[in-house]
Design a protein around this motif. Structure first.
Motif, PDB file in Angstrom:
ATOM      1  N   ALA A 217       0.827  -1.205   0.000  1.00 46.63           N
ATOM      2  CA  ALA A 217       0.000   0.000   0.000  1.00 46.63           C
ATOM      3  C   ALA A 217       0.860   1.252   0.000  1.00 46.63           C
ATOM      4  N   GLU A 218       2.001   1.179   0.679  1.00 45.76           N
ATOM      5  CA  GLU A 218       2.906   2.327   0.748  1.00 45.76           C
ATOM      6  C   GLU A 218       3.480   2.701  -0.614  1.00 45.76           C
ATOM      7  N   CYS A 219       3.495   1.739  -1.543  1.00 44.69           N
ATOM      8  CA  CYS A 219       3.988   2.078  -2.887  1.00 44.69           C
ATOM      9  C   CYS A 219       2.866   2.021  -3.918  1.00 44.69           C
ATOM     10  N   GLY A 220       1.607   2.120  -3.451  1.00 43.67           N
ATOM     11  CA  GLY A 220       0.477   2.259  -4.368  1.00 43.67           C
ATOM     12  C   GLY A 220      -0.042   0.967  -4.956  1.00 43.67           C
ATOM     13  N   ILE A 221       0.202  -0.162  -4.291  1.00 41.19           N
ATOM     14  CA  ILE A 221      -0.249  -1.463  -4.791  1.00 41.19           C
ATOM     15  C   ILE A 221      -1.259  -2.071  -3.816  1.00 41.19           C
ATOM     16  N   LYS A 222      -2.303  -2.655  -4.354  1.00 41.42           N
ATOM     17  CA  LYS A 222      -3.262  -3.379  -3.528  1.00 41.42           C
ATOM     18  C   LYS A 222      -2.898  -4.868  -3.557  1.00 41.42           C
ATOM     19  N   LEU A 223      -2.769  -5.453  -2.371  1.00 36.41           N
ATOM     20  CA  LEU A 223      -2.446  -6.874  -2.256  1.00 36.41           C
ATOM     21  C   LEU A 223      -3.611  -7.582  -1.585  1.00 36.41           C
ATOM     22  N   MET A 224      -4.173  -8.596  -2.268  1.00 37.20           N
ATOM     23  CA  MET A 224      -5.305  -9.350  -1.735  1.00 37.20           C
ATOM     24  C   MET A 224      -4.926 -10.808  -1.559  1.00 37.20           C
ATOM     25  N   TYR A 225      -5.413 -11.407  -0.475  1.00 36.16           N
ATOM     26  CA  TYR A 225      -5.247 -12.834  -0.246  1.00 36.16           C
ATOM     27  C   TYR A 225      -6.600 -13.506  -0.460  1.00 36.16           C
ATOM     28  N   THR A 226      -6.673 -14.375  -1.462  1.00 38.75           N
ATOM     29  CA  THR A 226      -7.929 -15.027  -1.824  1.00 38.75           C
ATOM     30  C   THR A 226      -7.716 -16.532  -1.907  1.00 38.75           C
ATOM     31  N   PRO A 227      -8.258 -17.290  -0.969  1.00 37.54           N
ATOM     32  CA  PRO A 227      -8.103 -18.751  -1.042  1.00 37.54           C
ATOM     33  C   PRO A 227      -8.613 -19.265  -2.380  1.00 37.54           C
ATOM     34  N   CYS A 228      -7.908 -20.212  -2.974  1.00 35.21           N
ATOM     35  CA  CYS A 228      -8.328 -20.724  -4.276  1.00 35.21           C
ATOM     36  C   CYS A 228      -9.503 -21.674  -4.114  1.00 35.21           C
ATOM     37  N   LEU A 229     -10.313 -21.750  -5.143  1.00 41.35           N
ATOM     38  CA  LEU A 229     -11.413 -22.695  -5.176  1.00 41.35           C
ATOM     39  C   LEU A 229     -10.861 -24.042  -5.640  1.00 41.35           C
ATOM     40  N   LYS A 230     -11.554 -25.119  -5.306  1.00 42.41           N
ATOM     41  CA  LYS A 230     -11.073 -26.459  -5.639  1.00 42.41           C
ATOM     42  C   LYS A 230     -10.882 -26.639  -7.140  1.00 42.41           C
ATOM     43  N   LYS A 231     -11.756 -26.011  -7.926  1.00 42.42           N
ATOM     44  CA  LYS A 231     -11.659 -26.155  -9.380  1.00 42.42           C
ATOM     45  C   LYS A 231     -10.810 -25.065 -10.027  1.00 42.42           C
ATOM     46  N   ALA A 232     -10.235 -24.193  -9.225  1.00 43.14           N
ATOM     47  CA  ALA A 232      -9.402 -23.112  -9.771  1.00 43.14           C
ATOM     48  C   ALA A 232      -8.106 -23.038  -8.972  1.00 43.14           C
ATOM     49  N   PRO A 233      -7.189 -23.975  -9.190  1.00 47.54           N
ATOM     50  CA  PRO A 233      -5.937 -24.010  -8.438  1.00 47.54           C
ATOM     51  C   PRO A 233      -4.950 -22.947  -8.916  1.00 47.54           C
ATOM     52  N   ILE A 234      -5.313 -21.687  -8.709  1.00 50.15           N
ATOM     53  CA  ILE A 234      -4.491 -20.562  -9.143  1.00 50.15           C
ATOM     54  C   ILE A 234      -3.605 -20.091  -8.000  1.00 50.15           C
ATOM     55  N   SER A 235      -2.331 -19.827  -8.283  1.00 48.79           N
ATOM     56  CA  SER A 235      -1.407 -19.345  -7.257  1.00 48.79           C
ATOM     57  C   SER A 235      -1.483 -17.836  -7.099  1.00 48.79           C
ATOM     58  N   GLY A 236      -1.613 -17.132  -8.221  1.00 50.95           N
ATOM     59  CA  GLY A 236      -1.618 -15.681  -8.120  1.00 50.95           C
ATOM     60  C   GLY A 236      -2.058 -14.991  -9.396  1.00 50.95           C
TER      61      GLY A 236
END
Length: 361
Positions: A217-236
């Motif tokens: 946030a200090e450098c103007g970026i939003k960081l979100m933590y979103t648990p992946c769904l079972k059918k969407a094994p996405i890391s980031g």
């Protein structure tokens, strides 16, 4: 995600019913009322039957004859029209059921993203509200047909689970809307924060996820933590939302080294590849996108542990716990990063030093 509770009457009569009652109360025939309001008799009849609407101009004319305010007639017409529209909408929602069933609703509900529902019509309505779309066609145009490339420059049409992936992305978008950053992003500012981010990785305080969000946030970026769904094994994912860079991480592997590799990988996309594309990890890309993925991988690797540093560790041929901690201190990194790199290079088995790379311990 809760939805607003709105009172919506199931049955609303046409304002012509009230007009008919008022005319009878006044002892006035349709012909007389038509003459007094300067309206065609057939128009008045159509209104009484509910086949025609009361316009603003009519409402003002009716006010003079019935002594009932024009806004009463207009409100009655508006409420009736809305009721009719909602009735038609309900029929549409029923027809959208097959589309809605393609989303992992139970998993989304268990994550708290949507309300738990058992009736399919209610599930369909919740899915539409979750995505902020009015129909499956609108969803397809956004996520599959790229009709809004400025906001979402990737098509999920070629992915194996477009419905689950789109839900994960949408949740990140909703999370981003709740985060406020007071600093305008710049590459220079981000680069100035890389050392602090790496220090956080090296020290691994118990609240490092929150501290990392603050650094972003200090450098103007939003960081979100979103648990992946079972059918969407996405890391980031890395993308720009409303001209603000956003990073969305799932932490799905539960590995400390993978978490940080994914984070700096997304940072690499932001620094190297600008605002035009959205980058999703763990999906298939074309040749051009694969090159960008490779560049982001190389950026992340160099931040965490350079090739030269990796070679020094390999040449030392001592991979015990004491040696790994010594190397970590020497190269300003975390032992889990070294373990992960050596495992990736097949120098260490994946069962070795398990305790060092757990995400939360």
């Amino acid at each position: 995600m809760a939805t607003r509770n709105l009172y919506i009457p199931e049955n609303v009569s046409h304002p012509g019913t009230t007009l008919d009652e008022k005319m009878k109360e006044m002892g006035m025939s349709v012909k007389e009322f038509a003459v007094r309001t300067s309206k065609p008799e057939k128009t008045v009849i159509a209104i009484i039957k509910g086949d025609s609407s009361i316009t603003p101009e009519m409402a003002v004319a009716f006010e003079s004859v019935t002594k009932i305010p024009a806004n009463f007639w207009m409100n009655r017409q508006r409420i009736y029209d809305e009721c009719v529209a909602r009735s038609k909408r309900q029929a549409q929602i029923v027809s959208f059921a097959d589309w809605a069933k393609k989303f992992p609703y139970a998993d989304m509900a268990n994550q708290g993203w949507v309300e738990k529902k058992t009736v399919q019509e209610e599930k369909t309505a919740v899915i539409l509200n979750f995505f902020g779309v009015s129909s499956p066609t609108a969803w397809e145009n956004y996520y599959m047909n790229q009709q809004l490339k400025v906001a979402f420059r990737i098509s999920l049409a070629t992915t194996k689970e477009p419905y689950a992936i789109s839900a994960w992305l949408r949740k990140g978008e909703l999370q981003a809307s709740e985060i406020i950053v007071k600093t305008d992003y710049s590459d220079k500012l981000l680069r100035s924060k890389l050392f602090a981010m790496k220090e956080l990785m090296r020290k691994k305080p118990g609240n490092f996820p929150e501290q990392l969000q603050s650094l972003c946030a200090e450098c103007g970026i939003k960081l979100m933590y979103t648990p992946c769904l079972k059918k969407a094994p996405i890391s980031g994912s890395a993308r720009w939302i409303n001209n603000i860079p956003c990073i969305q991480l799932s932490g799905r592997s539960k590995r400390y080294d993978t978490f940080w590799f994914s984070f700096f990988h997304e940072i690499g996309h932001i620094l190297l590849h600008g605002k035009k594309d959205i980058f999703l990890e763990d999906i298939e890309y074309n040749v051009e996108q694969l090159e960008k993925e490779k560049q982001a991988d190389e950026f992340s690797s160099d931040v965490l542990l350079t090739e030269k540093e990796t070679n020094i560790i390999i040449e030392g041929n001592d991979f015990g716990t004491t040696a790994l901690k010594r190397y970590a201190a020497q190269f300003n990194t975390h032992p889990a990063i070294i373990v992960g790199r050596l495992q990736h290079l097949k120098i260490l088995p994946f069962a070795k030093h398990v305790e060092s790379f757990e995400l939360f311990n």
